[in-house]
Write a protein that holds these residues in place. Sequence first.
Motif, short mmCIF file in Angstrom:
data_model
loop_
_atom_site.label_atom_id
_atom_site.label_comp_id
_atom_site.label_asym_id
_atom_site.label_seq_id
_atom_site.Cartn_x
_atom_site.Cartn_y
_atom_site.Cartn_z
N PRO A 1 -8.77 9.18 -5.63
CA PRO A 1 -8.31 8.91 -7.00
C PRO A 1 -6.85 9.28 -7.26
N GLY A 2 -6.26 10.11 -6.40
CA GLY A 2 -4.87 10.50 -6.62
C GLY A 2 -3.86 9.47 -6.16
N LEU A 3 -4.29 8.43 -5.45
CA LEU A 3 -3.35 7.43 -4.95
C LEU A 3 -2.87 6.52 -6.08
N ASP A 4 -1.59 6.19 -6.03
CA ASP A 4 -1.02 5.23 -6.98
C ASP A 4 -1.09 3.85 -6.34
N LEU A 5 -2.01 3.04 -6.79
CA LEU A 5 -2.19 1.68 -6.26
C LEU A 5 -1.70 0.63 -7.26
N SER A 6 -0.89 1.05 -8.22
CA SER A 6 -0.49 0.15 -9.31
C SER A 6 0.37 -1.01 -8.82
N ALA B 1 0.84 -1.20 0.00
CA ALA B 1 0.00 0.00 0.00
C ALA B 1 0.88 1.25 0.00
N PRO B 2 0.33 2.39 -0.41
CA PRO B 2 1.15 3.59 -0.64
C PRO B 2 1.54 4.37 0.62
N GLY B 3 1.10 3.98 1.80
CA GLY B 3 1.48 4.70 3.01
C GLY B 3 0.65 4.23 4.19
N GLY C 1 7.27 -7.70 6.15
CA GLY C 1 8.62 -7.35 5.71
C GLY C 1 8.73 -5.83 5.64
N ASP C 2 9.21 -5.34 4.50
CA ASP C 2 9.34 -3.89 4.31
C ASP C 2 8.08 -3.27 3.71
N GLU C 3 7.07 -4.07 3.45
CA GLU C 3 5.87 -3.58 2.80
C GLU C 3 4.77 -3.25 3.81
N ILE C 4 3.94 -2.29 3.44
CA ILE C 4 2.76 -1.95 4.23
C ILE C 4 1.56 -2.70 3.66
N VAL C 5 0.79 -3.31 4.56
CA VAL C 5 -0.45 -3.99 4.17
C VAL C 5 -1.62 -3.23 4.76
N TRP C 6 -2.57 -2.86 3.90
CA TRP C 6 -3.83 -2.31 4.38
C TRP C 6 -4.80 -3.46 4.59
N SER D 1 -23.90 6.56 4.68
CA SER D 1 -24.43 5.41 5.38
C SER D 1 -24.23 5.57 6.89
N ASP D 2 -24.87 4.69 7.69
CA ASP D 2 -24.63 4.68 9.12
C ASP D 2 -23.47 3.77 9.49
N LYS D 3 -22.70 3.31 8.50
CA LYS D 3 -21.51 2.50 8.72
C LYS D 3 -20.36 3.09 7.90
N PRO D 4 -19.12 2.90 8.36
CA PRO D 4 -18.00 3.40 7.57
C PRO D 4 -17.98 2.75 6.19
N ARG D 5 -17.72 3.56 5.19
CA ARG D 5 -17.63 3.02 3.84
C ARG D 5 -16.45 2.06 3.74
N VAL D 6 -15.31 2.47 4.29
CA VAL D 6 -14.18 1.56 4.48
C VAL D 6 -13.55 1.88 5.82
N THR D 7 -12.98 0.87 6.46
CA THR D 7 -12.18 1.04 7.66
C THR D 7 -10.83 0.42 7.38
N VAL D 8 -9.77 1.22 7.46
CA VAL D 8 -8.44 0.77 7.07
C VAL D 8 -7.52 0.78 8.28
#
Length: 391
Positions: A300-305, A239-241, A264-269, A251-258
């Motif tokens: 939309p500005g995040l680079d998730l490639s 993930a990018p950060g 390792g050296d990578e971030i996982v969402w 909605s009455d619930k979070p659209r996403v909760t991250v």
Amino acid sequence: MTADTSLDVAIIGGGVAGLWILNLLCKQGRSAMLFESDAIGGGQSIASQGIIHGGLKYALDLKLGQASAALADMPGLWRDCLQGKGAIDLRGCRIAAEHHLFWVRKSLTSRIAGFFGARMLRGRVDALESAEWPSVLRDPEHVGAVYRLDEIVLDVPSLLRALAEPWRDHIRQVPGDFTLERDAAGNVVALRYGDGRFVQAKQFVFTAGAGNAQALRQLGQPADAAQTRPLHMLLMRDAPGLLHAHCFDSSDKPRVTVTSHHLGDEIVWYVGGQIAENGVMQDEAALIATAKAEFSSLLPGLDLSRCRYAGWQVDRAEGATETGAKPDGPVFRRHGNVFVAWPTKLALAPRLADAIIAELPPAKASPLPAYYSNWPQAPYAQPVWERVTWR
């Protein structure tokens, strides 16, 4: 079975709730043991995002209801334990984030600003200046506001170790299937396993999540005494950060909760919220496609490639309610000397433990029976992000 094999309390189920009860009983000197059929924390606990909720997630209708009230003092209780000042010393647990965040889409900023600024919420939520926003949320065209909640995010694997290590000799692994054995008065006196082993105790506490169903059946309780609310969680690798946040929508619930974790050296969402609740109707490929579209819309500005994806399905087991909705607080049902319990939320495990211990009859301090000393120890569950197959 003899007095030499009898425990004061046997706890069945090695998640956070069972471990919390074990800690309190062992600190009292009682002969208590916990028995786990798989791995410590291997069910709902390891699948948790580790958020110690303060209840504001359940105020997305801009009202503070019973669910919010039940959680309001939980962050403070947990913070005391994390500092070594509470009922249990959790200084060995790693804090993933000191605060969980709430981000609001640009189009909805005005709707929520007044609510989060209300006097009743002072000290529980703060509006952040844009310079304080996480880098992944610095998108002023789409993000209207970011709030800091009085909610900690814990690293669940280290939480499980912090709870289990001080009392490792009190935790043993057993087969999954058992038979309840009763005395002439109908009280449960033992659990009998297929390999010939048995657990004998004066009191039994089941905290096995979905595994509680086996005990309920043998106690003659109806199938609807418990309920499950399934989730299909999403994982995003590389993930990018760092991000620990709910996204507020209409909605009455979070659209996403991250929440963010390290592989390792990578971030996982690790992503829950509405996307995970809706995801139970999707296979993994459809969930991933939905997630890509969702984050493209939200940020939309995040680079998730570079991201790779996976799904993880979990059933949240809990005490049943008449409507099938989530209970407002922890639930336990007592059947003579047997307690069947569900914390409902990770954050509420201490409250459940206190409620059950208050119901237990007093007992003198006593050593553990030697009978259990050579039984195998239960291993620790691996984190979800180490167990999935990445796409």
